[in-house]
Design an enzyme around this catalytic site. Sequence first.
Site, short mmCIF file in Angstrom:
data_model
loop_
_atom_site.label_atom_id
_atom_site.label_comp_id
_atom_site.label_asym_id
_atom_site.label_seq_id
_atom_site.Cartn_x
_atom_site.Cartn_y
_atom_site.Cartn_z
N CYS A 131 -0.20 28.77 -16.05
CA CYS A 131 -0.71 29.25 -17.34
C CYS A 131 -1.34 28.13 -18.15
O CYS A 131 -0.87 27.79 -19.24
CB CYS A 131 0.43 29.91 -18.11
SG CYS A 131 1.09 31.30 -17.21
N GLU A 132 -2.37 27.52 -17.60
CA GLU A 132 -3.12 26.46 -18.26
C GLU A 132 -4.56 26.53 -17.78
O GLU A 132 -4.79 26.61 -16.58
CB GLU A 132 -2.61 25.08 -17.81
CG GLU A 132 -1.17 24.81 -18.03
CD GLU A 132 -0.91 23.90 -19.21
OE1 GLU A 132 -1.88 23.26 -19.69
OE2 GLU A 132 0.23 23.84 -19.64
N PRO A 155 0.83 -1.21 0.00
CA PRO A 155 0.00 0.00 0.00
C PRO A 155 0.86 1.26 0.00
O PRO A 155 1.88 1.33 0.69
CB PRO A 155 -0.78 -0.11 1.32
CG PRO A 155 0.12 -0.90 2.21
CD PRO A 155 0.90 -1.85 1.32
N TYR A 207 -5.19 12.78 -14.13
CA TYR A 207 -6.09 11.63 -14.02
C TYR A 207 -7.55 12.02 -13.94
O TYR A 207 -8.39 11.16 -13.65
CB TYR A 207 -5.78 10.82 -12.74
CG TYR A 207 -4.36 10.36 -12.58
CD1 TYR A 207 -3.74 9.60 -13.57
CD2 TYR A 207 -3.65 10.65 -11.43
CE1 TYR A 207 -2.43 9.15 -13.39
CE2 TYR A 207 -2.34 10.21 -11.25
CZ TYR A 207 -1.75 9.46 -12.24
OH TYR A 207 -0.47 9.02 -12.05
C1 LIG Z 1 2.17 2.17 -7.42
C2 LIG Z 1 2.42 0.81 -6.92
C3 LIG Z 1 1.99 0.45 -5.65
C4 LIG Z 1 1.22 1.37 -4.74
O1 LIG Z 1 0.01 1.79 -5.25
P1 LIG Z 1 -0.98 2.62 -4.30
O2 LIG Z 1 -2.13 2.91 -5.17
O3 LIG Z 1 -0.26 3.85 -3.87
O4 LIG Z 1 -1.29 1.73 -3.14
C5 LIG Z 1 2.29 -0.81 -5.20
N1 LIG Z 1 2.99 -1.68 -5.95
C6 LIG Z 1 3.43 -1.37 -7.19
C7 LIG Z 1 4.20 -2.35 -7.96
C8 LIG Z 1 3.16 -0.12 -7.70
O5 LIG Z 1 3.60 0.18 -8.94
#
Ligand SMILES: *Cc1c(COP(=O)(O)O)cnc(C)c1O
Length: 472
Positions: free
Chosen positions: A398-399, A324, A371
Amino acid sequence: MPTAHPSGWAHADGALRSTRPGGPHWLREPADPNELVTHLWSQTAAKSDGVLAVGGVPVTDVVREHGSPAYVLDEADFRSRARAFRDAFGGYDVFYAGKAFLCTTVARWLAEEGLSLDVCSDGELTVAERAGFPMDRVGFHGNNKTLGELQRAVELGVGRVIVDSFVEIERLSAVATELGRTVGVMVRVTAGVEAHTHEYIATAHEDQKFGFSIASGDALEAVRRVHQAEGLDLLGLHSHIGSQIFDTSGFEVAARRVLALHATVGEEIGVEMPEMDLGGGFGIAYTTQDDPSDPAQLATEMSKIVEHECRGLGISEPRLSIEPGRAIVGPAVCTVYEVGTVKQVELDGGARRTYVSVDGGMSDNIRTALYDADYSATLASRRSDAEAVLSRVVGKHCEAGDIVVKDEFLPGDVGPGDLVAVPGTGAYCRSMASNYNHALRPPVIGVRDGKTFTVLRRETVADLLATDVGVS
Ligand SMILES: *Cc1c(COP(=O)(O)O)cnc(C)c1O
């Protein structure tokens, strides 16, 4: 295909097709816009007479001491989320995904709380090293690690490297052999599952740069090569299906496929791999439309899935790990901005929108532009009795797409000098911040027990010019 359309979100995005003109369907007009929607904020956040305080420090004091804008990091909140994952996923290793937000202070907190750490570049690895993070608890990720990065990772003794390509297996083996070391290796596989915020797609998502495809047989072949390679210690399979996921159904499909491969490796190669990583991506609440599971729920469900699958396959359970990032640091931070200008526009159908311009923007939070992310906001420096109006918090860049919060109800009298705070900005905001328009990246100010401490200081003009060799 039309090549032009009326400009703006409302037109392009169908925002006006929502139940209330000018606002998305999920946004409810609050009874009292002064009130905090507490579950969107870090645990110590509270308002007193309209002034937001975090960690016992009014944000007005944070700004007086440290200036605006500033990221405010709630130490108690960060630690308690880290601990919640560690405790809920008791038998697992919990790797914090450093790419969400990493600095030496946070790395030390993670070490103290018993978590492990994922990095995916030499820079992140260096921060971990500076923090004195135990290297045997570091995982090194990336689809295109350089030879130099692999060498440093092996020299420093990282616990595991997650390999992502055949050529990398050869490179890493050569590096390890050369240095006379053995490196723990996980094989990143694509399970054909891609999770999104509210749905997952369980087919054909192998069209991406990461990992070895299970379906094509590449994953099995990669495992075979790692097993045979000199200097590599095969730990297990790794799968990460996406980010901002709210339930375990995507994990279930992925886990089934990855565990099936795990079993096949046992049968065909004759190796029982000791570990497996199920990745990260656990969602958080940015707005009232989000309803994330808590770590205990996730742990219960994921363990049940793995146990069930392993029983069905007749294999023993590997030691599991998760990764996480956002779910630990995201809610622990809010960004505080000062309002500079305000403008009202009339929308189709007679609705109005107030543009509230703040002293930051896409340079400190690119997620809205990148996103189409949703955020929330609150007036943080005073109470207001004005009626709530549909507002958009925008930056100073500036966007036209320089938007921080697309839709929020703020008091109609918000104006110059007011502070506005945006919750949930701990993940992928400071770590993705830029110097666009030569903005100085804001500081990260820690708060705890009524005190502030600087975690990352504000950039200076000297920092900005340090790489400009034309300055004499
Ligand atoms: C980005 C990533 C995470 C973490 O993702 P979260 O959305 O921040 O929990 C974990 N493992 C890998 C391989 C990632 O690329």
